[in-house]
Scaffold this motif. Sequence first.
Motif, PDB file in Angstrom:
ATOM      1  N   LYS A 187      70.927  38.600  41.321  1.00  0.00           N
ATOM      2  CA  LYS A 187      70.760  38.938  42.798  1.00  0.00           C
ATOM      3  C   LYS A 187      71.893  39.779  43.748  1.00  0.00           C
ATOM      4  N   THR A 188      72.429  40.472  42.748  1.00  0.00           N
ATOM      5  CA  THR A 188      73.413  41.718  43.275  1.00  0.00           C
ATOM      6  C   THR A 188      72.371  42.745  44.077  1.00  0.00           C
ATOM      7  N   GLU A 189      72.901  43.044  45.224  1.00  0.00           N
ATOM      8  CA  GLU A 189      71.813  44.068  45.786  1.00  0.00           C
ATOM      9  C   GLU A 189      72.202  45.494  45.420  1.00  0.00           C
ATOM     10  N   LEU A 190      71.140  46.196  45.157  1.00  0.00           N
ATOM     11  CA  LEU A 190      71.418  47.585  44.416  1.00  0.00           C
ATOM     12  C   LEU A 190      71.355  48.563  45.416  1.00  0.00           C
ATOM     13  N   VAL A 191      72.110  49.873  45.324  1.00  0.00           N
ATOM     14  CA  VAL A 191      72.245  51.011  46.011  1.00  0.00           C
ATOM     15  C   VAL A 191      71.481  52.011  45.227  1.00  0.00           C
ATOM     16  N   PRO A 192      70.772  52.877  46.121  1.00  0.00           N
ATOM     17  CA  PRO A 192      70.004  54.252  45.297  1.00  0.00           C
ATOM     18  C   PRO A 192      71.021  55.244  45.071  1.00  0.00           C
ATOM     19  N   LEU A 193      70.496  55.526  43.830  1.00  0.00           N
ATOM     20  CA  LEU A 193      71.345  56.976  43.157  1.00  0.00           C
ATOM     21  C   LEU A 193      70.382  58.095  43.407  1.00  0.00           C
ATOM     22  N   TYR A 194      71.088  59.257  43.811  1.00  0.00           N
ATOM     23  CA  TYR A 194      70.334  60.507  43.765  1.00  0.00           C
ATOM     24  C   TYR A 194      70.774  61.410  42.848  1.00  0.00           C
ATOM     25  N   VAL A 233      67.127  58.849  41.243  1.00  0.00           N
ATOM     26  CA  VAL A 233      67.136  58.424  39.850  1.00  0.00           C
ATOM     27  C   VAL A 233      66.927  57.006  39.547  1.00  0.00           C
ATOM     28  N   GLY A 234      67.318  56.250  40.392  1.00  0.00           N
ATOM     29  CA  GLY A 234      66.992  54.556  40.427  1.00  0.00           C
ATOM     30  C   GLY A 234      68.006  54.027  41.375  1.00  0.00           C
ATOM     31  N   TYR A 235      68.364  52.741  40.929  1.00  0.00           N
ATOM     32  CA  TYR A 235      69.237  51.927  41.717  1.00  0.00           C
ATOM     33  C   TYR A 235      70.538  51.486  40.802  1.00  0.00           C
ATOM     34  N   THR A 236      71.607  51.304  41.586  1.00  0.00           N
ATOM     35  CA  THR A 236      72.579  50.938  40.649  1.00  0.00           C
ATOM     36  C   THR A 236      73.424  49.524  41.471  1.00  0.00           C
ATOM     37  N   ASP A 237      74.147  48.856  40.472  1.00  0.00           N
ATOM     38  CA  ASP A 237      74.993  48.039  40.807  1.00  0.00           C
ATOM     39  C   ASP A 237      76.384  48.449  40.894  1.00  0.00           C
ATOM     40  N   LYS A 238      76.760  49.761  40.473  1.00  0.00           N
ATOM     41  CA  LYS A 238      77.723  50.348  40.120  1.00  0.00           C
ATOM     42  C   LYS A 238      78.634  49.880  38.795  1.00  0.00           C
ATOM     43  N   SER A 239      77.981  49.243  37.934  1.00  0.00           N
ATOM     44  CA  SER A 239      78.364  48.968  36.829  1.00  0.00           C
ATOM     45  C   SER A 239      78.660  50.037  35.772  1.00  0.00           C
ATOM     46  N   THR A 240      79.726  50.312  35.374  1.00  0.00           N
ATOM     47  CA  THR A 240      79.887  51.700  34.658  1.00  0.00           C
ATOM     48  C   THR A 240      80.426  51.342  32.992  1.00  0.00           C
ATOM     49  N   LYS A 241      80.222  52.437  32.252  1.00  0.00           N
ATOM     50  CA  LYS A 241      80.766  52.301  30.810  1.00  0.00           C
ATOM     51  C   LYS A 241      81.080  53.851  30.652  1.00  0.00           C
ATOM     52  N   LYS A 242      81.998  54.210  29.557  1.00  0.00           N
ATOM     53  CA  LYS A 242      82.609  55.275  29.469  1.00  0.00           C
ATOM     54  C   LYS A 242      82.122  55.832  27.907  1.00  0.00           C
ATOM     55  N   LYS A 270      75.001  52.246  35.558  1.00  0.00           N
ATOM     56  CA  LYS A 270      73.930  51.425  34.890  1.00  0.00           C
ATOM     57  C   LYS A 270      72.891  51.689  36.020  1.00  0.00           C
ATOM     58  N   VAL A 271      71.674  51.945  35.818  1.00  0.00           N
ATOM     59  CA  VAL A 271      70.746  52.229  36.641  1.00  0.00           C
ATOM     60  C   VAL A 271      69.448  51.263  36.301  1.00  0.00           C
ATOM     61  N   PHE A 272      68.810  50.578  37.376  1.00  0.00           N
ATOM     62  CA  PHE A 272      67.853  49.730  37.584  1.00  0.00           C
ATOM     63  C   PHE A 272      66.595  50.276  38.548  1.00  0.00           C
ATOM     64  N   ASP A 273      65.355  49.973  38.098  1.00  0.00           N
ATOM     65  CA  ASP A 273      64.269  50.385  38.814  1.00  0.00           C
ATOM     66  C   ASP A 273      64.082  49.771  40.130  1.00  0.00           C
ATOM     67  N   ALA A 274      63.020  49.855  40.897  1.00  0.00           N
ATOM     68  CA  ALA A 274      62.899  49.240  42.256  1.00  0.00           C
ATOM     69  C   ALA A 274      62.534  47.921  42.136  1.00  0.00           C
ATOM     70  N   LYS A 275      62.370  47.295  41.054  1.00  0.00           N
ATOM     71  CA  LYS A 275      61.946  45.792  40.792  1.00  0.00           C
ATOM     72  C   LYS A 275      63.441  45.086  40.503  1.00  0.00           C
ATOM     73  N   GLY A 276      64.346  45.917  40.359  1.00  0.00           N
ATOM     74  CA  GLY A 276      65.612  45.165  39.857  1.00  0.00           C
ATOM     75  C   GLY A 276      65.777  45.035  38.430  1.00  0.00           C
ATOM     76  N   LYS A 277      64.787  45.570  37.562  1.00  0.00           N
ATOM     77  CA  LYS A 277      65.028  45.599  36.335  1.00  0.00           C
ATOM     78  C   LYS A 277      65.830  46.741  35.468  1.00  0.00           C
ATOM     79  N   ALA A 278      66.805  46.883  34.589  1.00  0.00           N
ATOM     80  CA  ALA A 278      67.701  47.743  33.995  1.00  0.00           C
ATOM     81  C   ALA A 278      66.804  48.448  33.277  1.00  0.00           C
ATOM     82  N   ILE A 279      66.990  50.073  33.599  1.00  0.00           N
ATOM     83  CA  ILE A 279      66.361  50.952  32.777  1.00  0.00           C
ATOM     84  C   ILE A 279      67.096  51.821  32.105  1.00  0.00           C
TER      85      ILE A 279
END
Length: 264
Positions: free
Chosen positions: A116-123, A152-161, A169-178
Amino acid sequence: MNFLDYLTTLTTADTRQAQGRLVKVSATTAYGLTFIFSDAKPSVITYPKGALLGRIRQTTTVVDKTTKKTVAYTAVDLDEPLLVDAVNQKYLTYLWFKPTELEFADNGEQPRADNKTELVPLYCNTTSGVKLRPEANTIKKELKTVSYGNIVGYTDKSTKKYLTIIFLKVFDAKGKAIGWVASDYVSYSKPQAKALPKVDSSGESSTVIVSQDDDPQSGISDSTGAGILKVVLYGFFFLLFSLFFYSMYRAYKDKKNERKAKLV
């Protein structure tokens, strides 16, 4: 709301706000084109009124070869890809439509992740394009390539190095991780628009003509991979030069020692 009406209310840069929105066929039959920039005649996929298509990828303009007029087209990522080659399992994942054939099928709400975390768009903010990968790893084959300015999609700003690269991390417009994308080549705000149309009520546009190279189907190089390749090449040449100068130095020292030995 009709998609064409939406475009006429916006400036060129603002047309990117529609990216990721769910659309369906408007009052008229929709004729999806497999490509619009090639000299060859594109294949046409027909959809009936009210059919749910998918989500908007981008809007651009081309010159109609028959009328010689500049016409706007919108690329839609299909919710249900079309099987075009059963033997090799090849699918059409998106089609081009005229804005007059589309209308929104959602209310424009921001997508949310499973938690339920709101996602923000990534360009994508690099002109050479960026690749969405299934994992935070440049070795993994890309899922798709996204061109400059497109979402590109949407993100909750989760990161990995991975090595020196930070992935988001990128999600689609339905909130599914892609997948994952390199953070250096994306932004949270829309980059400056490039040749996006200001469409009039007839569905035509007078903006700058987009070349075939701007079509996502033409393929775009990966900025992430290119950056790593440059580092490797620079390191390789540096090593070669180091070995060359070291060998010259050793040869000089050997000759010098040889001369000393003769004197003794």
